[in-house]
Motif scaffolding. Structure first.
Motif, short mmCIF file in Angstrom:
data_model
loop_
_atom_site.label_atom_id
_atom_site.label_comp_id
_atom_site.label_asym_id
_atom_site.label_seq_id
_atom_site.Cartn_x
_atom_site.Cartn_y
_atom_site.Cartn_z
N ARG A 124 0.83 -1.10 0.09
CA ARG A 124 -0.02 0.03 0.05
C ARG A 124 0.84 1.19 0.12
O ARG A 124 0.45 2.29 -0.15
CB ARG A 124 -0.96 0.09 1.26
N GLY A 125 2.12 1.19 0.44
CA GLY A 125 3.00 2.24 0.58
C GLY A 125 3.85 2.63 -0.67
O GLY A 125 4.63 3.65 -0.60
N ASP A 126 3.70 1.85 -1.76
CA ASP A 126 4.62 2.29 -2.93
C ASP A 126 3.70 1.84 -4.14
O ASP A 126 2.53 1.35 -4.05
CB ASP A 126 5.92 1.57 -2.71
N PHE A 127 4.39 2.30 -5.47
CA PHE A 127 3.62 1.76 -6.59
C PHE A 127 4.50 0.63 -7.29
O PHE A 127 4.42 0.43 -8.68
CB PHE A 127 3.59 3.02 -7.45
N ASN A 128 5.30 -0.15 -6.40
CA ASN A 128 5.98 -1.19 -7.19
C ASN A 128 5.11 -2.44 -7.30
O ASN A 128 4.09 -2.50 -6.80
CB ASN A 128 7.07 -1.68 -6.29
N GLU A 129 5.59 -3.06 -8.31
CA GLU A 129 4.69 -4.36 -8.42
C GLU A 129 4.60 -5.22 -7.53
O GLU A 129 5.42 -5.30 -6.43
CB GLU A 129 5.42 -5.26 -9.67
N ILE A 130 3.36 -5.90 -7.21
CA ILE A 130 3.10 -6.56 -6.11
C ILE A 130 3.60 -8.02 -5.87
O ILE A 130 3.75 -8.64 -4.88
CB ILE A 130 1.59 -6.51 -5.70
N TYR A 131 3.94 -8.47 -7.04
CA TYR A 131 4.33 -9.93 -7.44
C TYR A 131 5.87 -10.11 -7.27
O TYR A 131 6.56 -9.14 -7.88
CB TYR A 131 3.78 -10.83 -8.38
N GLY A 132 6.48 -11.07 -6.48
CA GLY A 132 8.04 -11.19 -6.79
C GLY A 132 8.24 -11.93 -8.23
O GLY A 132 7.36 -12.22 -8.85
N GLU A 133 9.54 -12.41 -8.27
CA GLU A 133 10.05 -13.18 -9.46
C GLU A 133 9.90 -14.76 -9.08
O GLU A 133 10.29 -14.88 -7.93
CB GLU A 133 11.30 -12.70 -9.77
N PHE A 134 9.56 -15.33 -9.93
CA PHE A 134 10.12 -16.78 -9.70
C PHE A 134 11.39 -16.99 -9.57
O PHE A 134 12.18 -16.27 -10.38
CB PHE A 134 9.39 -17.81 -10.90
N ALA A 135 11.98 -17.98 -8.79
CA ALA A 135 13.52 -18.25 -9.10
C ALA A 135 13.45 -19.38 -10.06
O ALA A 135 12.15 -20.01 -10.49
CB ALA A 135 13.88 -18.95 -7.61
N ALA A 136 14.37 -19.62 -10.47
CA ALA A 136 14.58 -20.65 -11.73
C ALA A 136 14.02 -22.01 -11.47
O ALA A 136 13.29 -22.39 -12.11
CB ALA A 136 15.99 -20.86 -12.02
N ALA A 137 14.29 -22.51 -10.00
CA ALA A 137 13.60 -23.87 -9.76
C ALA A 137 12.15 -23.78 -9.68
O ALA A 137 11.43 -24.71 -10.01
CB ALA A 137 14.24 -24.28 -8.56
N LYS A 138 11.58 -22.61 -9.18
CA LYS A 138 10.16 -22.59 -9.09
C LYS A 138 9.37 -22.63 -10.33
O LYS A 138 8.57 -23.03 -10.50
CB LYS A 138 9.88 -21.42 -7.97
N ALA A 139 10.19 -21.59 -11.24
CA ALA A 139 9.75 -21.36 -12.52
C ALA A 139 9.61 -22.89 -13.19
O ALA A 139 8.54 -23.16 -14.01
CB ALA A 139 10.50 -20.48 -13.22
N GLY A 140 10.46 -23.57 -13.17
CA GLY A 140 10.61 -24.95 -13.88
C GLY A 140 9.63 -25.81 -13.22
O GLY A 140 8.98 -26.72 -13.93
N GLU A 141 9.53 -25.81 -11.76
CA GLU A 141 8.63 -26.62 -11.11
C GLU A 141 7.13 -26.41 -11.62
O GLU A 141 6.52 -27.31 -12.01
CB GLU A 141 8.76 -26.31 -9.72
N GLN A 142 6.68 -25.16 -11.76
CA GLN A 142 5.51 -24.64 -12.13
C GLN A 142 5.19 -25.15 -13.57
O GLN A 142 4.02 -25.46 -13.97
CB GLN A 142 5.34 -23.40 -11.72
N SER A 143 6.31 -24.66 -14.45
CA SER A 143 6.00 -25.06 -15.74
C SER A 143 5.70 -26.75 -16.09
O SER A 143 5.20 -26.97 -17.23
CB SER A 143 7.30 -24.70 -16.56
N GLY A 144 6.42 -27.38 -15.26
CA GLY A 144 6.54 -28.81 -15.45
C GLY A 144 5.17 -29.30 -14.93
O GLY A 144 4.73 -30.46 -15.11
N ARG A 145 4.08 -28.44 -14.44
CA ARG A 145 2.80 -29.09 -14.12
C ARG A 145 1.96 -28.98 -15.34
O ARG A 145 0.74 -29.48 -15.40
CB ARG A 145 2.09 -28.03 -13.24
#
Length: 477
Positions: free
Chosen positions: A26-47
């Motif tokens: 609420r205190g800034d205009f930065n994007e609210i979601y972080g980035e996937f780490a490589a392992a997490k991106a690979g894991e979720q893509s593997g679904r």
């Protein structure tokens, strides 16, 4: 190896990148979601189930090769994943951030229908291209040889920029005319930073400039240059202006001070994020700080307004919408984010009028949903005697956008429009009633999504290239 990397949806749950806590975001205009780490991106893509009929792809306006780049990501082949993604989408990092995936690709995921939870397609798409920029895989725009033909594009929004990108890759000379001082259209000045940080858009602007696209900014067609001059200067012209005319309210007191348009409110906030001087923000006219804010509307623009007002320090933010939650046009994910941040939604409510010369409140009339109309949506009906006053110091009208009257505004004869005021153009070739003039994006289809504008711009580029090739063949005979 490939089989082991995929089909994990049975024993791996859907997971999104970490979302920052509401009291922090609420205190800034930065994007609210972080980035996937490589392992997490690979894991979720593997679904991804790698199904034979990928509904995610067929329900994407760009028909992105989603299963292919998910598989590449799951196997750690990120550069190939980026190349596949970029082949069909000019701005995948933007679509990954702002597309309503819950209504498009993710909403039609086969494993979602089977009860396993959709693949997080948007977050992976964003991760792939962000990584590509970091690793230097995003190559400058090049072509096999410069051509003499030139194309003028009116509007530096997603449709115009997608067309410019494809034309430059074919060697065509491109000039983009835009009324604003920065390119990007509503991606720059309409969408808040918490959904799309501005450096993401500016990177693509820089790529286009370095690739040879000429930008004439602060150039208002009809005032600084005529439409006919643009036609005379180019072999083809694309109209990609978007729609900026705000739908208005007809209600007593609507002209009171403190009742403002959504586009003005959002543009002022985004300009401040660039560090621009904005008098109407600094004097409080377009600033929600310390105010009771009421936003009228239920679309994505309304969601942008309520969440911006929260970040500016409003004492309260309420959103009036005449239907219920299940029938609102805005993204349900955005509604949830807004509620987490402190926005109150007042469903089945519509403005009847406004109190005060400088607005003090909204006279609200309560509604109920009646019988469906021709489109199948239930029609809101007034509940007699249910009126009450909602206190407000700032009222923001977020009722959607309509096209400006371009033939009248530009003094153009022969440019046909529809009964809605949009430019009449073929939905495959994007040709208008004027020879050599094309239209794409919202000015052709009405207020819509960035992803549809990108598709239209790419299709228009293909049609323009075909026209130029035909003209060159005729000249050679």
């Amino acid at each position: 190896m490939a089989k082991q990397a995929m089909l994990k949806f049975v024993n791996v749950a859907r997971d999104m990148p970490e979302k920052r806590a509401p009291d922090l975001r609420r205190g800034d205009f930065n994007e609210i979601y972080g980035e996937f780490a490589a392992a997490k991106a690979g894991e979720q893509s593997g679904r991804c189930s790698q199904c034979g009929v990928p509904y995610c792809q067929s329900h994407c306006p760009l028909h992105n090769n989603i299963p292919d780049w998910l598989r590449m990501t799951a196997e750690g082949r990120l550069q190939e994943a980026y190349e596949i993604s970029q082949a069909t989408n000019t701005f995948p990092e933007i679509c990954g951030r702002i597309c309503p995936q819950d209504r498009l690709c993710e909403g039609n995921c086969v494993i979602e229908q089977s009860g396993h939870g959709t693949v997080t397609i948007g977050a992976v798409e964003k991760y792939i291209t962000d990584t590509a920029f970091e690793e230097g895989w995003v190559q400058p725009i090049t072509n096999g040889g410069e051509r003499s033909e030139s194309v003028g594009i009116i509007g530096a929004g997603p449709g115009g920029l997608a067309c410019a990108d494809m034309l430059r890759r074919a060697g065509v000379q491109v000039t983009v005319y835009d009324r604003y001082d920065r390119g990007g259209g509503l991606m720059t000045y309409g969408i808040p930073g918490f959904k799309l940080e501005k450096d993401v858009v500016m990177k693509r602007m820089a790529q286009l400039e370095e690739g040879g696209v000429t930008f004439r900014l602060n150039c208002d067609v009809g005032r600084d240059i005529t439409f006919e001059e643009i036609r005379e200067n180019h072999d083809a012209v694309l109209i990609a202006t978007g729609v900026y005319k705000t739908r208005d309210l007809q209600a007593p007191g609507v002209g009171a001070a403190g009742i403002v348009r959504a586009i003005d409110f959002l543009t002022a906030s985004n300009r401040k994020s660039f560090g621009d001087p904005v008098e109407d923000f600094d004097n409080g006219k377009l600033n929600a700080e310390g105010k009771k804010v009421v936003v009228i509307g239920g679309g994505d623009t309304a969601m942008d307004c309520v969440r911006t007002a929260i970040r500016q320090g409003a004492t309260s933010v309420k959103c009036l919408y005449r239907r219920d939650r299940d029938n609102m046009p805005g993204s349900q994910r955005e509604v949830s984010n807004a509620e987490e941040e402190g926005v109150e939604f007042v469903w089945l409510s519509a403005p009847k009028g406004f109190k005060g010369d400088s607005v003090e409140g909204v006279i609200v009339q309560k509604m109920r949903l009646g019988a469906p109309d021709a489109t199948g949506r239930q029609v809101p009906e007034l509940i007699e005697g249910s009126d009450y006053v909602e206190e407000a110091d700032l009222v923001i009208k977020a009722l959607g956008f309509e096209p400006e009257e371009l033939p009248k505004l530009w003094g153009v004869e022969g440019l046909e429009v529809t009964r809605w005021g949009t430019v009449l153009a073929d939905f495959q070739t994007h040709e208008t009633s004027l020879p050599g003039v094309y239209a794409c994006g919202d000015i052709q289809r009405g207020a819509s999504l960035v992803v549809w504008a990108i598709r239209d711009g790419r299709e228009a580029a293909q049609a323009i290239l075909a026209q130029l090739a035909g003209g060159a063949a005729m000249a050679a005979e």
